[in-house]
Design a protein around this motif. Structure first.
Motif, PDB file in Angstrom:
ATOM      1  N   TYR A  22       0.834  -1.200   0.000  1.00 29.53           N
ATOM      2  CA  TYR A  22       0.000   0.000   0.000  1.00 29.53           C
ATOM      3  C   TYR A  22       0.873   1.256   0.000  1.00 29.53           C
ATOM      4  CZ  TYR A  22      -4.223  -2.693   0.662  1.00 29.53           C
ATOM      5  OH  TYR A  22      -5.265  -3.562   0.469  1.00 29.53           O
ATOM      6  N   GLU A  23       0.616   2.103  -0.972  1.00 27.29           N
ATOM      7  CA  GLU A  23       1.384   3.347  -1.087  1.00 27.29           C
ATOM      8  C   GLU A  23       0.823   4.425  -0.170  1.00 27.29           C
ATOM      9  OE1 GLU A  23       2.723   6.489  -4.600  1.00 27.29           O
ATOM     10  OE2 GLU A  23       2.018   4.478  -5.112  1.00 27.29           O
ATOM     11  N   LYS A  24      -0.499   4.437   0.000  1.00 28.77           N
ATOM     12  CA  LYS A  24      -1.166   5.417   0.862  1.00 28.77           C
ATOM     13  C   LYS A  24      -0.703   6.834   0.550  1.00 28.77           C
ATOM     14  CE  LYS A  24      -1.845   2.276   4.764  1.00 28.77           C
ATOM     15  NZ  LYS A  24      -1.680   2.090   6.220  1.00 28.77           N
ATOM     16  N   ARG A  25      -0.754   7.180  -0.696  1.00 26.44           N
ATOM     17  CA  ARG A  25      -0.263   8.491  -1.122  1.00 26.44           C
ATOM     18  C   ARG A  25      -1.136   9.612  -0.554  1.00 26.44           C
ATOM     19  NH1 ARG A  25       0.711   9.686  -7.436  1.00 26.44           N
ATOM     20  NH2 ARG A  25       1.497   7.537  -7.270  1.00 26.44           N
ATOM     21  N   ILE A  26      -0.519  10.727  -0.239  1.00 28.62           N
ATOM     22  CA  ILE A  26      -1.234  11.908   0.250  1.00 28.62           C
ATOM     23  C   ILE A  26      -1.504  12.823  -0.939  1.00 28.62           C
ATOM     24  CG2 ILE A  26      -1.098  13.956   1.715  1.00 28.62           C
ATOM     25  CD1 ILE A  26       0.631  12.325   3.635  1.00 28.62           C
ATOM     26  N   GLU A  27      -2.772  13.212  -1.093  1.00 30.29           N
ATOM     27  CA  GLU A  27      -3.180  13.988  -2.261  1.00 30.29           C
ATOM     28  C   GLU A  27      -2.510  15.358  -2.284  1.00 30.29           C
ATOM     29  OE1 GLU A  27      -7.405  14.868  -4.558  1.00 30.29           O
ATOM     30  OE2 GLU A  27      -7.355  13.971  -2.584  1.00 30.29           O
ATOM     31  N   GLN A  28      -2.609  16.078  -1.187  1.00 30.13           N
ATOM     32  CA  GLN A  28      -1.961  17.385  -1.073  1.00 30.13           C
ATOM     33  C   GLN A  28      -1.344  17.480   0.318  1.00 30.13           C
ATOM     34  OE1 GLN A  28      -4.331  20.776  -2.126  1.00 30.13           O
ATOM     35  NE2 GLN A  28      -5.040  19.882  -4.040  1.00 30.13           N
ATOM     36  N   ARG A  29      -0.047  17.451   0.355  1.00 32.31           N
ATOM     37  CA  ARG A  29       0.653  17.506   1.652  1.00 32.31           C
ATOM     38  C   ARG A  29       0.803  18.953   2.095  1.00 32.31           C
ATOM     39  NH1 ARG A  29       3.980  13.913   4.305  1.00 32.31           N
ATOM     40  NH2 ARG A  29       4.014  12.557   2.481  1.00 32.31           N
ATOM     41  N   THR A  30       0.300  19.246   3.262  1.00 29.16           N
ATOM     42  CA  THR A  30       0.406  20.598   3.831  1.00 29.16           C
ATOM     43  C   THR A  30       1.141  20.491   5.164  1.00 29.16           C
ATOM     44  OG1 THR A  30      -1.690  21.239   2.810  1.00 29.16           O
ATOM     45  CG2 THR A  30      -0.854  22.647   4.593  1.00 29.16           C
ATOM     46  N   THR A  31       2.207  21.247   5.295  1.00 28.45           N
ATOM     47  CA  THR A  31       3.013  21.180   6.525  1.00 28.45           C
ATOM     48  C   THR A  31       3.139  22.572   7.142  1.00 28.45           C
ATOM     49  OG1 THR A  31       5.061  21.430   5.259  1.00 28.45           O
ATOM     50  CG2 THR A  31       4.333  19.188   5.744  1.00 28.45           C
ATOM     51  N   ARG A  32       3.365  22.607   8.403  1.00 30.95           N
ATOM     52  CA  ARG A  32       3.532  23.855   9.138  1.00 30.95           C
ATOM     53  C   ARG A  32       4.971  24.335   9.044  1.00 30.95           C
ATOM     54  NH1 ARG A  32       1.939  23.202  15.174  1.00 30.95           N
ATOM     55  NH2 ARG A  32       3.790  21.883  15.087  1.00 30.95           N
ATOM     56  N   LYS A  33       5.150  25.629   8.838  1.00 35.49           N
ATOM     57  CA  LYS A  33       6.502  26.177   8.768  1.00 35.49           C
ATOM     58  C   LYS A  33       7.161  26.071  10.132  1.00 35.49           C
ATOM     59  CE  LYS A  33       5.551  29.483   5.080  1.00 35.49           C
ATOM     60  NZ  LYS A  33       5.557  30.929   4.675  1.00 35.49           N
ATOM     61  N   LYS A  34       8.466  25.741  10.102  1.00 40.38           N
ATOM     62  CA  LYS A  34       9.193  25.620  11.368  1.00 40.38           C
ATOM     63  C   LYS A  34       9.461  27.014  11.955  1.00 40.38           C
ATOM     64  CE  LYS A  34      11.499  21.274  10.229  1.00 40.38           C
ATOM     65  NZ  LYS A  34      12.802  20.588  10.069  1.00 40.38           N
TER      66      LYS A  34
END
Length: 233
Positions: free
Chosen positions: A221-233
């Protein structure tokens, strides 16, 4: 069939799906989609499919893989904005599309699972969605009649399942999967972990095995993320 509903793999699970079939496919975005069965359908090469799903995947993953191979005749969905190939086929007239409000999509799945022929909903009244459809007034409000879905197969993906078909979903991967599992004439479930009867806590089973006809343990299973959004450090 007996209580043991296990098949070897995705290819065996979808072996009797023929061209022209109507399929329900669980998932929301790329979360909780039946990756193995979609790949098996691509390998088999069936076409003229009608697919009922929340969305159409992305260009190179999920239902997008079937669209790439021109295997889908009609897409019934509530959101299709992440797939450029879908857009191209729609605008060129190659693909028939029925866009449905998301709550109505869920309710029509639920109605099929409950054995209800139709439901009345508020969404879509007075819009293009209502053209050619029956409406009725209840307590002074106008409602739109929508038919329950009629699908040959429902294909879902769960976190855990047992050999009798009982299913548990994890977090938001539950999404459309339980209601679609209840709605298909034949329901196929792929799971990350397949266990023996009695190993699942009955208090946490989301879909009873009575609704599931075939089950197998999936792989890779790849379980790909459609749109990855991360918080700025």
């Amino acid at each position: 069939m007996g209580l043991n509903k296990v098949v070897t793999n995705a290819d065996e699970a979808i072996k009797d799906i023929q061209s022209g079939a109507t399929l329900m496919l669980g998932g929301f975005g790329l979360c909780g989609i039946p990756e193995n069965c979609i790949s098996a359908l691509v390998r088999k090469g069936v076409n003229e499919l009608t697919c009922i799903s929340n969305n159409a995947g992305v260009d190179d993953f999920g239902i997008g893989l079937l669209l790439q191979k021109r295997q889908v005749k009609k897409m019934i969905a509530s959101y299709v904005g992440e797939n450029a190939e879908f857009e191209r086929q729609l605008l060129s007239g190659e693909l028939e599309v029925e866009l449905i409000p998301q709550g109505t999509l869920a309710t029509r799945c639920m109605a099929a699972g409950y054995g209800m022929p139709a439901v009345f909903v508020l969404a879509g009244v007075g819009t293009e969605v209502a053209e050619g459809k029956e409406t009725r007034t209840f307590d002074g409000k106008e409602y739109l009649m929508e038919y329950a879905f009629n699908s040959d197969f429902a294909i879902v993906k769960a976190w855990k399942g047992d050999t009798q078909g009982n299913l548990i979903f994890r977090d938001t991967a539950r999404n459309f999967n339980p209601m679609m599992a209840m709605a298909g004439k034949i329901t196929i479930a792929e799971v990350e972990e397949l266990v023996q009867p009695g190993e699942l806590d009955p208090n946490f089973i989301h879909v009873p095995g009575i609704y599931v006809h075939r089950i197998f343990q999936g792989t890779d299973y790849e379980k790909r993320i459609e749109q990855r959004t991360t918080r700025k450090k």
